[in-house]
Design an enzyme around this catalytic site. Sequence first.
Site, mmCIF file in Angstrom:
data_model
loop_
_atom_site.group_PDB
_atom_site.id
_atom_site.type_symbol
_atom_site.label_atom_id
_atom_site.label_comp_id
_atom_site.label_asym_id
_atom_site.label_seq_id
_atom_site.Cartn_x
_atom_site.Cartn_y
_atom_site.Cartn_z
ATOM 1 C CB CYS A 109 24.927 40.095 5.223
ATOM 2 S SG CYS A 109 25.409 41.126 3.840
ATOM 3 C CG HIS A 240 27.683 36.871 5.653
ATOM 4 N ND1 HIS A 240 27.049 36.591 4.477
ATOM 5 C CD2 HIS A 240 28.092 38.162 5.582
ATOM 6 C CE1 HIS A 240 27.070 37.675 3.710
ATOM 7 N NE2 HIS A 240 27.694 38.644 4.367
ATOM 8 C CG ASN A 270 28.552 39.636 1.039
ATOM 9 O OD1 ASN A 270 27.492 39.031 1.156
ATOM 10 N ND2 ASN A 270 28.940 40.581 1.887
HETATM 11 N N1 COA Z 1 41.357 47.575 -5.891
HETATM 12 C C1 COA Z 1 42.537 48.156 -5.621
HETATM 13 N N2 COA Z 1 42.717 49.012 -4.594
HETATM 14 C C2 COA Z 1 41.642 49.269 -3.814
HETATM 15 C C3 COA Z 1 40.382 48.679 -4.053
HETATM 16 C C4 COA Z 1 40.252 47.818 -5.144
HETATM 17 N N3 COA Z 1 39.093 47.205 -5.450
HETATM 18 N N4 COA Z 1 39.506 49.118 -3.117
HETATM 19 C C5 COA Z 1 40.197 49.945 -2.296
HETATM 20 N N5 COA Z 1 41.490 50.047 -2.728
HETATM 21 C C6 COA Z 1 42.573 50.808 -2.129
HETATM 22 C C7 COA Z 1 42.095 51.936 -1.251
HETATM 23 O O1 COA Z 1 41.783 53.074 -2.003
HETATM 24 C C8 COA Z 1 43.283 52.133 -0.338
HETATM 25 O O2 COA Z 1 44.234 52.889 -0.997
HETATM 26 P P1 COA Z 1 45.134 53.972 -0.198
HETATM 27 O O3 COA Z 1 45.898 53.151 0.800
HETATM 28 O O4 COA Z 1 45.961 54.566 -1.286
HETATM 29 O O5 COA Z 1 44.144 54.903 0.429
HETATM 30 C C9 COA Z 1 43.851 50.731 -0.162
HETATM 31 O O6 COA Z 1 43.333 49.969 -1.276
HETATM 32 C C10 COA Z 1 43.474 50.062 1.129
HETATM 33 O O7 COA Z 1 42.078 50.240 1.339
HETATM 34 P P2 COA Z 1 41.342 49.688 2.620
HETATM 35 O O8 COA Z 1 39.888 50.047 2.526
HETATM 36 O O9 COA Z 1 42.091 50.087 3.855
HETATM 37 O O10 COA Z 1 41.551 48.126 2.395
HETATM 38 P P3 COA Z 1 41.116 46.934 3.303
HETATM 39 O O11 COA Z 1 42.256 46.058 3.583
HETATM 40 O O12 COA Z 1 40.281 47.377 4.468
HETATM 41 O O13 COA Z 1 40.164 46.112 2.326
HETATM 42 C C11 COA Z 1 37.815 45.743 2.025
HETATM 43 C C12 COA Z 1 38.966 46.705 1.849
HETATM 44 C C13 COA Z 1 36.536 46.399 1.544
HETATM 45 C C14 COA Z 1 38.090 44.502 1.197
HETATM 46 C C15 COA Z 1 37.712 45.354 3.524
HETATM 47 O O14 COA Z 1 37.733 46.501 4.325
HETATM 48 C C16 COA Z 1 36.460 44.585 3.836
HETATM 49 O O15 COA Z 1 36.241 43.499 3.331
HETATM 50 N N6 COA Z 1 35.614 45.133 4.752
HETATM 51 C C17 COA Z 1 34.386 44.492 5.109
HETATM 52 C C18 COA Z 1 33.359 44.754 4.061
HETATM 53 C C19 COA Z 1 32.233 43.789 4.128
HETATM 54 O O16 COA Z 1 32.438 42.611 4.289
HETATM 55 N N7 COA Z 1 31.006 44.277 3.988
HETATM 56 C C20 COA Z 1 29.850 43.463 4.012
HETATM 57 C C21 COA Z 1 29.575 43.040 5.412
HETATM 58 S S1 COA Z 1 28.207 41.971 5.475
#
Ligand code: COA
Length: 313
Positions: A109, A240, A270
């Site tokens: 990215c 980004h 993204n």
């Molecule tokens: N829909 C519903 N629930 C979901 C889900 C979805 N699409 N994806 C994950 N969950 C659930 C998980 O299983 C978890 O459940 P649990 O609490 O029962 O275990 C819960 O939601 C929370 O998951 P978590 O991963 O802690 O959520 P989060 O607040 O960290 O959000 C992301 C997840 C991926 C949106 C976030 O971590 C993120 O954006 N990270 C950066 C990723 C990124 O930008 N990558 C590219 C970088 S260039």
Amino acid sequence: MGIKIVSTGSFLPDRVLTNFDLEKMVETSDEWITARTGIRERRISEGETTSDLATEAAVRALEGRDPQEVDLIVVATATPDAFFPSTACKVQAKIENKRAIAFDISAACTGFIYALYVADSIMRTKEIDKALVIGAERFSKIMNWKDRTTCILFGDGAGAVLLKKEDNEGILGFDLGADGSYGDLLYVPSVGSNEEYPFYVRMKGNEVFKVAVRTMVESAKRVLDKSGILAEEVKLLIPHQANVRIINAVAERLGISEEKIFINLDRYGNTSAASIPIALDEAIKEGRLKKGDLVLLVAFGGGFTWGSCILRI
Ligand code: COA
């Protein structure tokens, strides 16, 4: 002598995949995706290859100029049409340029900022007057559409800028870096590894989130310091477009107010290396940037890689 972005272009495929569409594919909800990421919909290629997307963006950035004037083509992509020839060579063929230096850059990215840095550096030291720098991705092909933790985040698209040597400085400074020890937190395997096909995005989202915020803030501060520019002088922050919560946390820590942040991830998700050039193009076309304005670009991606650039429009 300076290097300036003289024009921009972007291209998004027509097909829209909404959060409601995703609700039918995996166990998720529009409410969850919007609250956790800010994304409402993304674009998905309907057969356009990465080089097709890149070429459309490049043609728009050329604004009718003769493609033969281009001396250098750099494409940032993690989803090239082929291992070789490079996507840049494919773009070169499609715009019917027969002489430019052409190659791809892989920095996930952060790829567009890396590509901008490389093009800027080559232009300052060599007899090169015009360069096309493109970010283009077809992430829909490396998504596991059954994995709700990743497939909600990404989309396809391309953005391009035309760089030219000018009397006045346009690009004022860069900060780039990488820390490969974080590689396992966000990656897509390929044929050189011992992993089995299919090769999809693998990610530990939570951990990526924390490092992304810290790293983008540190990089942005370094580029401002190095360039002697204060955060309040920045007219627009173009980060980004990964997650609106990451973007807001970065802006807050930099002391940049909400109205100075450009966000379009609600519409595109993204788009990896394409996200910043698409956003830059839209910001200019929407009139959010005028000649002389200072813009801060900040990116973060798999590697981990990071990069910032401060430039004057
Ligand atoms: N829909 C519903 N629930 C979901 C889900 C979805 N699409 N994806 C994950 N969950 C659930 C998980 O299983 C978890 O459940 P649990 O609490 O029962 O275990 C819960 O939601 C929370 O998951 P978590 O991963 O802690 O959520 P989060 O607040 O960290 O959000 C992301 C997840 C991926 C949106 C976030 O971590 C993120 O954006 N990270 C950066 C990723 C990124 O930008 N990558 C590219 C970088 S260039």
